[in-house]
Scaffold this active site. Structure first.
Site, PDB file in Angstrom:
ATOM      1  CG  ASP A  77      -4.438   3.167  -1.077  1.00  0.00           C
ATOM      2  OD1 ASP A  77      -3.830   4.170  -0.695  1.00  0.00           O
ATOM      3  OD2 ASP A  77      -3.877   2.118  -1.461  1.00  0.00           O
ATOM      4  CG  HIS A  78      -3.129   5.947  -4.276  1.00  0.00           C
ATOM      5  ND1 HIS A  78      -2.125   6.823  -4.602  1.00  0.00           N
ATOM      6  CD2 HIS A  78      -2.507   4.874  -3.735  1.00  0.00           C
ATOM      7  CE1 HIS A  78      -0.954   6.281  -4.287  1.00  0.00           C
ATOM      8  NE2 HIS A  78      -1.160   5.108  -3.750  1.00  0.00           N
ATOM      9  CD  GLU A 186      -0.216   6.361   3.914  1.00  0.00           C
ATOM     10  OE1 GLU A 186      -0.203   5.690   4.978  1.00  0.00           O
ATOM     11  OE2 GLU A 186       0.084   5.882   2.813  1.00  0.00           O
ATOM     12  CE  LYS A 228       1.408  -0.526  -7.873  1.00  0.00           C
ATOM     13  NZ  LYS A 228       0.951   0.000  -6.584  1.00  0.00           N
ATOM     14  CG  HIS A 261       1.972   3.667  -0.800  1.00  0.00           C
ATOM     15  ND1 HIS A 261       0.874   4.234  -1.391  1.00  0.00           N
ATOM     16  CD2 HIS A 261       1.923   4.033   0.503  1.00  0.00           C
ATOM     17  CE1 HIS A 261       0.201   4.920  -0.501  1.00  0.00           C
ATOM     18  NE2 HIS A 261       0.808   4.830   0.653  1.00  0.00           N
TER      19      HIS A 261
HETATM   20 ZN   LIG Z   1       0.688   4.114  -3.421  1.00  0.00          ZN
END
Ligand SMILES: [Zn+2]
Length: 399
Positions: A77-78, A186, A228, A261
């Protein structure tokens, strides 16, 4: 079977401690979602001290124990730079999320027409404007533009804002396609300063397609605030309209999913996403599984919970800097009812972003407490994620 998931509806279960997968499996079993059981960003790996290999091994062990024999994925991810890629490729990841956010020109939203004209000269403007504003894309482009009059200017903004990010994404994809045959790819611009308009979404998707980037999902930055571990902050009616427009752009191409996200705990948003996105959906969660772990401590190991809580207070102002959060230490509630703290907005965000500090200091104690109370942890996770997944099923579809 660890594999790429292509266009199946999918759900990412980030697990920072490496102990949550049995609960995730219990929740996702029988739903339409293909799970990503290993999902960790470069930033999370740094803060948890875990390697890409450890993250995938922890998930695999749980998958084998639970005899999960359906497809599952592992999301790197990221990823921001080329050097981020090799350790994830070597560990066998199947899903690569490239975040070109550092190459997005956030000032483009406010630049004057003159400045925009200067900036577009850095791109192959003649080719782009001919392609988008004069010829075959014109009708499609106009469909997503706010007003036909402002088309040229909003197109210039899109080119300036995302042009370099698109180039960077191409080089990341180029590297991966040389070293891997099949993988999910992605593109995420969800952590940029300003929202991605549907028009900009169209531009990004069309440019990537034109340049040969076979991406399976795209994460725009949506309007409002997706902080978050807490619910959406913003106007749900405006978001409803915006999500529908993004879905229209996605349907035009039909080759990728929309990705949400910071998808933990967005209970107000899920019905809208289910309604508009249908099967073209990917959702990512991570910190909420950590908060469920702390909920177990709050009930069963209050002393350890209080140590983590006061460390969080000390570290919050520094740890929050790389996140979009708005909790305030002054608004934290008292500590006489510990389990209820896990329902409080300020406590959740404070605990969420200080996970790295907490794991660095109390990681071993935290893990052994969770192993001791594993039944409570798995059950808490199952209930919590079933709430997510139920709201994400399109009610019209399933009848
Ligand atoms: Zn994200």
């Amino acid at each position: 079977m660890l594999t790429h998931l292509s266009l199946r509806p999918s759900f990412g279960f980030g697990d920072r401690l490496g102990l949550a997968t049995p609960g995730h499996i219990a929740a996702v079993r029988g739903t339409k979602f293909a799970p990503i059981f290993a999902q960790q960003s470069v930033r999370e790996n740094v803060r948890t001290g875990r390697t890409p290999q450890q993250v995938i091994d922890d998930a695999r062990r749980a998958v084998e124990t639970a005899k999960w024999d359906l497809p599952w994925g592992a999301d790197a991810d990221h990823l921001k730079i080329l050097d981020d890629l090799p350790p994830f490729v070597e560990a066998g990841y199947t899903f690569f999320t490239v975040d070109p956010g550092d190459h997005v020109d956030n000032s483009a939203d406010l630049d004057s027409h003159e400045i925009l004209q200067q900036k577009v000269a850095n791109f192959n403007w003649d080719e782009l404007s001919a392609l988008y504003l004069n010829h075959n894309e014109e009708q499609v482009w106009g469909q997503f533009a706010k007003s036909p009059k402002g088309e040229t200017e909003s197109f210039m903004r899109a080119v300036v804002k995302y042009g370099k990010a698109i180039q960077h994404t191409c080089s990341m994809f180029g590297y991966l396609s040389q070293v891997k045959d099949q993988f999910d790819f992605e593109v995420s611009v969800d952590e940029t300063d300003s929202p991605t308009t549907p028009l900009e979404h169209f531009f990004i998707a069309n440019e990537l397609r034109r340049l040969g980037v076979r991406f399976t999902s795209l994460a725009p930055r949506f309007i409002g605030r997706f902080e978050k571990g807490v619910d959406y902050i913003g106007d749900l009616n405006a978001l409803d309209i915006e999500l529908e427009k993004h879905a229209a752009v996605t349907a035009y191409f039909g080759t990728y999913k929309l990705s949400l996200h910071s998808g933990s705990d967005k209970f107000g948003v899920y019905p809208l996403v289910a309604k508009h996105w249908g099967e073209h959906i990917h959702v990512k969660t991570a910190g909420t599984s950590y908060l469920e772990a702390l909920r177990v401590l709050a009930s069963h190991e209050p002393d350890l919970f209080l140590k983590i809580y006061s460390l969080g207070r000390e570290c919050y102002e520094v740890d929050k800097l790389t996140y979009h959060v708005s909790a305030s230490l002054e608004l934290l509630p008292g500590t006489n009812d510990l389990p209820s703290l896990l329902n409080d907005f300020h406590a959740r965000e404070m605990l969420h972003v200080t996970f790295g500090s907490a794991i660095a200091k109390f990681g071993l104690e935290l893990k052994s407490a969770l192993i001791k109370h594993e039944d409570a942890y798995y059950e808490g996770l199952r209930v919590h994620f079933e709430k997510h997944l139920d709201l994400l099923q399109d009610k019209n579809e399933s009848g």
